[in-house]
Enzyme design. Structure first.
Site, mmCIF file in Angstrom:
data_model
loop_
_atom_site.group_PDB
_atom_site.id
_atom_site.type_symbol
_atom_site.label_atom_id
_atom_site.label_comp_id
_atom_site.label_asym_id
_atom_site.label_seq_id
_atom_site.Cartn_x
_atom_site.Cartn_y
_atom_site.Cartn_z
ATOM 1 N N GLY A 194 0.953 -1.369 0.210
ATOM 2 C CA GLY A 194 -0.037 -0.213 0.167
ATOM 3 C C GLY A 194 0.268 1.446 -0.370
ATOM 4 O O GLY A 194 2.447 1.602 0.262
ATOM 5 N N GLY A 253 0.632 5.600 1.262
ATOM 6 C CA GLY A 253 0.492 6.152 2.111
ATOM 7 C C GLY A 253 0.927 8.086 2.002
ATOM 8 O O GLY A 253 1.769 7.861 1.216
ATOM 9 N N GLY A 254 0.169 8.495 2.534
ATOM 10 C CA GLY A 254 0.961 10.055 3.006
ATOM 11 C C GLY A 254 1.806 10.719 3.165
ATOM 12 O O GLY A 254 2.791 10.987 2.562
ATOM 13 N N PHE A 255 2.770 9.506 3.768
ATOM 14 C CA PHE A 255 3.923 9.573 4.606
ATOM 15 C C PHE A 255 4.308 8.431 4.659
ATOM 16 O O PHE A 255 6.091 8.636 4.866
ATOM 17 C CB PHE A 255 4.316 10.115 6.505
ATOM 18 C CG PHE A 255 2.987 11.323 6.453
ATOM 19 C CD1 PHE A 255 4.308 12.576 6.072
ATOM 20 C CD2 PHE A 255 1.335 11.469 6.065
ATOM 21 C CE1 PHE A 255 3.190 13.579 5.994
ATOM 22 C CE2 PHE A 255 1.370 13.079 6.670
ATOM 23 C CZ PHE A 255 2.326 13.866 6.859
ATOM 24 N N VAL A 270 4.367 0.563 2.425
ATOM 25 C CA VAL A 270 4.366 -0.826 2.938
ATOM 26 C C VAL A 270 4.660 -1.388 2.492
ATOM 27 O O VAL A 270 3.730 -1.317 1.105
ATOM 28 C CB VAL A 270 2.794 -0.581 4.201
ATOM 29 C CG1 VAL A 270 2.645 -1.864 4.606
ATOM 30 C CG2 VAL A 270 1.922 0.576 4.753
ATOM 31 N N LYS A 325 5.990 -0.601 7.083
ATOM 32 C CA LYS A 325 5.826 0.402 6.713
ATOM 33 C C LYS A 325 6.929 1.822 6.665
ATOM 34 O O LYS A 325 8.149 1.527 7.627
ATOM 35 C CB LYS A 325 5.384 0.648 8.030
ATOM 36 C CG LYS A 325 4.102 1.856 7.550
ATOM 37 C CD LYS A 325 3.073 2.654 8.199
ATOM 38 C CE LYS A 325 2.753 3.985 8.635
ATOM 39 N NZ LYS A 325 1.732 3.608 9.361
ATOM 40 N N ARG A 336 -8.323 8.327 17.560
ATOM 41 C CA ARG A 336 -8.449 9.662 16.377
ATOM 42 C C ARG A 336 -8.533 9.204 14.898
ATOM 43 O O ARG A 336 -9.166 10.676 14.248
ATOM 44 C CB ARG A 336 -7.228 10.921 16.622
ATOM 45 C CG ARG A 336 -7.292 10.954 17.916
ATOM 46 C CD ARG A 336 -6.032 11.910 18.276
ATOM 47 N NE ARG A 336 -5.444 12.427 17.611
ATOM 48 C CZ ARG A 336 -4.414 13.397 17.903
ATOM 49 N NH1 ARG A 336 -4.483 14.401 18.106
ATOM 50 N NH2 ARG A 336 -3.573 13.487 17.345
ATOM 51 N N ASN A 358 -8.640 1.473 8.127
ATOM 52 C CA ASN A 358 -7.134 1.271 9.506
ATOM 53 C C ASN A 358 -8.166 0.371 9.876
ATOM 54 O O ASN A 358 -7.594 -0.498 11.680
ATOM 55 C CB ASN A 358 -7.026 2.871 10.569
ATOM 56 C CG ASN A 358 -6.922 3.485 10.142
ATOM 57 O OD1 ASN A 358 -5.637 3.874 8.576
ATOM 58 N ND2 ASN A 358 -6.818 4.866 10.191
ATOM 59 N N ASP A 391 -2.881 1.327 12.057
ATOM 60 C CA ASP A 391 -2.628 3.049 11.694
ATOM 61 C C ASP A 391 -2.997 3.912 13.275
ATOM 62 O O ASP A 391 -3.969 4.597 13.368
ATOM 63 C CB ASP A 391 -2.814 3.860 10.862
ATOM 64 C CG ASP A 391 -2.710 5.383 10.439
ATOM 65 O OD1 ASP A 391 -1.423 5.604 10.994
ATOM 66 O OD2 ASP A 391 -3.222 5.191 8.639
#
Length: 501
Positions: A23, A25-27, A30, A45, A138, A144, A157
């Site tokens: 996968g 992601g923005g930051f 994986v 990750k 959060r 997730n 996450d």
């Protein structure tokens, strides 16, 4: 449509063999690796090379520490190792969850109600475990929640999770699953914000869409925020979803936090109630100190409340859009709730010698819950009496102790809460609330305030059992809380709360 970027180059990790991309992601990206010793598939990750500033590194380190603290839970992804690769990029080695995750499933298939209930109870157990450790996730949402080889949901996450203490953190919640108080001009939140997101995730699994999404309609971030803040929760729209389950979701996703379940454990108990009503096997809670809930009984707020240490997050809020999870807007947020110690539950019954563990290894061993369930019937009568007695609403947070009872001398009788709190809207839009004092005494006065989703009420002392909220402050649903204040300045331990549309 924006093109997907290419994955970053997988790092060369001694002792691991690169397999493929899992996968983007923005930051971080994986990857699937095969660990040589012990030999197993793992998810790695890796932080992107362009995201190596101090704040992102700190967030990455926080995620590693939090997941390590919680990964003993059967529905939280296990972290095995964290380090820095030879090219300078930090990485996490985590449990590889091979099955299709909830993000891929909820829009592609009609997930059966019994399975959704099992997933809900197990996720609620994971969230409750995090809350008891003083951690807010959060960003609970289908994306997730992974699925293990044995079909268990696994929450992951924790990169934006909130911890206790003064640390400044960045917050980013995805709009479709965010509660109103985190979308306000001055966001505030506590574990009940996670309760909302948990229920919103369960709703998505049932409905095949996000809670306030209009199929074929305008689902921009602005429109979603407006509906989340003002529109009632739509019906799931499935004939096989019982009204009791819809009611659980509506309570867990109430606009004002005080009207929600006060803990993730309370959500789990409510879902167990639905399972029992449908004559399904009741999914056990994955909490080390919890006995199984009596089937068919709803816990009171006193029983299900779990209070945590205060959490302070004076950092910017990043709100992700429904389609572009990198789209953000900055806001400040303060999260807090006072500390109360949860009562210790009786230990589960011991497992008889020779009984094997479950087939899922780390996620097995539910025999203790089954054995303990044999004593449930004995407790039903006592719990029923307590449940029928009712419970006062959740007390307000952050109220000054100006009216706290004196701390010296013999203990006085507790001050009751008002009852029969009811509101009536006049033709001009103003709302008048009235209530009754169950034990009137000389010198009694009343402390009241309007509840809002974005902050604590401003409390005012009055002499009469009647107050009016002016029309300009009474748009939409209006909720207030009222306490009795004695002549000695002691007041109701739990205020009455009521709302009117």
């Amino acid at each position: 449509m924006t093109a997907r970027r290419e994955a970053s180059a997988p790092p060369d990790l001694p002792g691991y063999e690169y397999v493929r991309v899992l996968g983007l992601g923005g930051f971080a990206d994986v990857f699937l690796y095969r660990q040589h010793l012990p030999r197993r598939d793992v998810a790695v990750k890796v932080l992107l090379a362009g995201s190596l500033d101090h704040d992102v590194r700190e967030r990455f380190q926080t995620e590693a520490n939090l997941m390590a603290q919680l990964s003993h839970h059967p529905s939280i992804v296990t972290i095995y190792h964290a380090a820095i690769a030879a090219d300078g990029r930090p990485f996490l080695v985590m449990e590889y969850c091979s099955r299709v995750g909830l993000a891929e499933r909820y829009r592609a298939e009609r997930i059966p109600v019994p399975e959704v209930l099992r997933i809900g109870v197990r996720l609620a157990s994971a969230v409750e475990t995090a809350h008891r450790a003083g951690i807010l996730h959060r960003d609970i949402k289908p994306a997730n929640v992974l699925t293990t080889d044995f079909g268990w949901p696994a929450l992951t996450d924790f990169g934006i999770a909130a911890t206790t203490g003064p640390a400044v953190q960045t917050m980013g919640m995805s709009i479709p699953w965010s509660p109103p108080e985190l979308l306000a001009e001055h966001p505030t939140g506590d574990e009940r914000s996670d309760v909302y997101a948990l229920a919103a995730t369960i709703y998505s699994l049932l409905a095949g869409r996000t809670p306030f999404e209009l199929p074929g309609g305008n689902n921009s971030a602005q429109q979603l925020v407006a509906r989340i803040e003002r529109s009632p929760l739509p019906a799931v729209g499935r004939d096989d979803v019982p009204p009791q389950l819809q009611a659980v979701l509506e309570r867990a996703m109430a606009k004002h936090p005080s009207r929600r379940f006060s803990s993730a454990m309370a959500v789990a108990r409510a879902l167990q109630e639905v399972e029992a009503a449908l004559r399904l096997p009741v999914t056990p809670l994955d909490l080390p100190d919890e006995a199984p809930a009596p089937s068919g009984l709803m816990p009171s707020d006193d029983e299900d409340a779990t209070r945590l240490r205060g959490i302070s997050l004076p950092g910017p809020l990043q709100v992700r859009g429904p389609d572009d999870e990198d789209a953000t807007r900055a806001r400040s947020v303060v999260v807090g709730r006072p500390t109360l110690v949860a009562p210790t539950a009786p230990a589960p019954a011991p497992v008889p010698a020779g009984v094997p563990d479950g087939p899922d290894g780390r996620r097995g061993g539910r025999v203790a819950a089954v054995v303990a369930g044999a004593v449930v019937v004995v407790a039903v009568a006592a719990v029923l009496v307590a449940s029928l007695g009712g419970a006062d609403p959740v007390p307000p947070r952050g109220v000054s102790d100006t009216f706290a009872p004196p701390q010296t001398g013999p203990a006085a009788a507790p001050v009751p809460a008002p009852h029969s709190l009811d509101g009536t809207r006049a033709a001009d839009g103003a709302v008048t609330f009235t209530w009754q004092n169950p034990d009137p005494q000389d010198g009694d006065r009343y402390l009241w305030g309007v509840l809002t989703a974005t902050g604590e009420p401003t409390l005012v002392l009055v002499d009469d059992e009647r107050v009016t909220v002016p029309a300009e402050q009474a748009t939409g649903e209006v909720c207030i809380e009222v306490s009795i204040v004695r002549a000695d300045r002691s007041r109701s331990a739990r205020p009455a709360q009521g709302c009117t549309s």
